[in-house]
Structure formats: structure tokens, C-alpha cells
Design a protein around this motif. Sequence first.
Motif, short mmCIF file in Angstrom:
data_model
loop_
_atom_site.label_atom_id
_atom_site.label_comp_id
_atom_site.label_asym_id
_atom_site.label_seq_id
_atom_site.Cartn_x
_atom_site.Cartn_y
_atom_site.Cartn_z
N ASN A 161 0.76 -1.23 0.00
CA ASN A 161 0.00 0.00 0.00
C ASN A 161 0.81 1.30 0.00
OD1 ASN A 161 -2.27 1.69 0.34
ND2 ASN A 161 -2.01 1.67 2.56
N VAL A 162 1.60 1.51 -1.05
CA VAL A 162 2.30 2.79 -1.18
C VAL A 162 1.59 3.60 -2.26
CG1 VAL A 162 4.45 3.94 -1.79
CG2 VAL A 162 4.50 1.86 -0.42
N LYS A 163 1.05 4.74 -1.90
CA LYS A 163 0.31 5.54 -2.87
C LYS A 163 1.18 6.69 -3.37
CE LYS A 163 -4.09 7.08 -4.12
NZ LYS A 163 -4.82 8.18 -3.51
N ILE A 164 1.31 6.75 -4.70
CA ILE A 164 2.15 7.76 -5.34
C ILE A 164 1.29 8.58 -6.28
CG2 ILE A 164 4.16 8.12 -6.84
CD1 ILE A 164 5.15 5.32 -5.81
N LEU A 165 1.34 9.90 -6.12
CA LEU A 165 0.48 10.80 -6.89
C LEU A 165 1.35 11.76 -7.69
CD1 LEU A 165 -2.64 11.10 -6.69
CD2 LEU A 165 -2.23 12.99 -5.11
N THR A 166 0.95 12.04 -8.94
CA THR A 166 1.67 13.07 -9.70
C THR A 166 0.82 14.35 -9.73
OG1 THR A 166 0.77 12.18 -11.74
CG2 THR A 166 3.00 11.57 -11.22
N LEU A 167 1.49 15.48 -9.56
CA LEU A 167 0.83 16.79 -9.58
C LEU A 167 1.63 17.72 -10.48
CD1 LEU A 167 0.19 17.33 -5.74
CD2 LEU A 167 -1.45 16.48 -7.43
N CYS A 168 1.15 17.89 -11.72
CA CYS A 168 1.87 18.73 -12.67
C CYS A 168 0.94 19.78 -13.24
CB CYS A 168 2.43 17.89 -13.80
SG CYS A 168 3.63 16.68 -13.23
N GLY A 169 1.54 20.83 -13.79
CA GLY A 169 0.76 21.87 -14.42
C GLY A 169 0.27 21.43 -15.80
N GLY A 170 -0.49 22.29 -16.46
CA GLY A 170 -0.96 21.98 -17.80
C GLY A 170 -2.24 21.16 -17.82
N VAL A 171 -2.70 20.75 -16.65
CA VAL A 171 -4.00 20.07 -16.56
C VAL A 171 -4.78 20.76 -15.44
CG1 VAL A 171 -3.14 17.83 -17.37
CG2 VAL A 171 -3.12 18.33 -14.93
N SER A 172 -6.10 20.58 -15.44
CA SER A 172 -6.88 21.33 -14.46
C SER A 172 -6.60 20.81 -13.05
CB SER A 172 -8.36 21.29 -14.79
OG SER A 172 -8.84 19.99 -14.65
N ILE A 173 -6.73 21.72 -12.10
CA ILE A 173 -6.29 21.45 -10.74
C ILE A 173 -7.36 20.68 -9.94
CG2 ILE A 173 -7.07 23.62 -9.66
CD1 ILE A 173 -4.17 23.75 -8.39
#
Length: 211
Positions: free
Chosen positions: A99-111
Motif C-alpha cells: 500500500n504505497v500511494k504515489i500521486l503526480t501533480l503537474c501543471g498543464g491540466v486542471s487542478i
Amino acid sequence: MPSFKDLDLSAAMQANLAQLGFSQPTDIQARALPHCLAGRDVIAMAQTGSGKTAAFGIGLIEGLKPKLFAVQGLVLCPTRELADQVAKALREMARAQENVKILTLCGGVSIGPQIGSLAHGAHIVVGTPGRIADHLRKGTLDLKRLTTLVLDEADRMLDMGFQPAMEEILSYTPKQRQTLMFSATWPDSIRKLSAGFQREPVDVRAESQSI
Ligand code: ADP
Ligand code: MG
């Protein structure tokens, strides 16, 4: 030749690395991993393709407390493409882990959707500095439990003008954190960045070799 078995890695991580076909550490991994695993700050320089993602990723994943559902690791990358690659590689390295949760948060897509994903929690966030700073300002990302900050391709992030965003992000993180800087080149500006961001960093350089 050093081996991953010489490092004090969990059985799950050994299994992940075997499944990825990583039988031996690359030069930068052999040099950086012991310090990363010991919790030291590290500045590491090695050319593209030398295995820098696992050099920081193995220690990042091994240091997580999976039962603590808070962002404990943050990886800053210069572009969305690189962030996606790093997140994919980290997910592969964490496959046998619980259970390791990894999230990507980048610009260019809606927040909006990112805010929804963050509400579900994550152990590791990978993203670009501008969007990470946006989330911090909005209060949608909490870094109070952060233990490890990674600046991947730090030289490129400086070239792209991300220094103010990186400084802003730092102000939201605990002082007692591990900071790892990875770069393919080592201009003076990187040394200055390190002086502001790191404490007694270990300087690690790979021989010029790739895999
Ligand atoms: P860098 O960030 O230095 O450019 P990457 O971390 O993207 O390099 O790694 C380059 C490639 O090498 C990837 O495909 C990765 O899966 C592979 N790789 C990394 N470490 C090892 C290893 N110890 N053994 C074999 N392949 C590896
Ligand atoms: Mg890389």
C-alpha cells in the motif's frame, strides 16, 4: 562489485529490484544509496541514463511509514514528462510493498481532479514546482509530515527558472527533513542552491558510465 544484497534493504524491496531485473546497483546507486538510506542529505551528479531514479527512489520508499497516510516524500521534476516517468519508476519499485500511494501533480491540466486525488491521501507526491506551489498556497497539499525532499534534474529546474517556486515549497516543509539533489551537471548555481537547502550534504559523483 557491490550488490543490492550488501545494503540493508527489506525483503519486499529486494523482490521488487529482482523483478525489475536490477541485479547490481549502477555506479551512482552504489555510491549514493548508503547515504540516502542513512538519512543524510546528498548531492549526486551522474549523467542521464545512469540510474538516478532508483538511487533516490529505493531509500525514499524504504523510509516510508505505509500506515501513516500523509505525504512523506516529495520529488520535484522540471517537466510533466519527467514527473510521469519518475512516478512510474517509483510505482514499479514499490510494487511488492504494502500500500504505497504515489500521486503526480503537474501543471498543464486542471487542478480540480488533483485536489480530489489529494483528498484521498498519498505517501509520495511527484510533480513540477509551479503546480506543487499552487497546491501549497491553496492548502490542498500538506507537507508537515514530509521526511524526504528530492530535487531531480536540479540543474534543469534552475535553467527553467524554478528557483523561486522551489524556495516557496521549502518554506512549507519541516526543517528536519532529508534533502536529496540529483543533477547531470554541477554548475555553481547548484552549489548555491545546495547551501540554502541542505545540511552537511554528502557529495557523490559517478564515474562517467551508463548502464
Ligand atoms: P537517469 O535518471 O540517471 O537518467 P534512470 O533512473 O531513468 O536514469 O535509469 C535509466 C534506465 O536504467 C531505466 O530504464 C532504469 O530502469 C534502468 N536501471 C536503473 N537502475 C538499474 C540497475 N541497477 N540495473 C539495471 N537497470 C537499471
Ligand atoms: Mg532521471
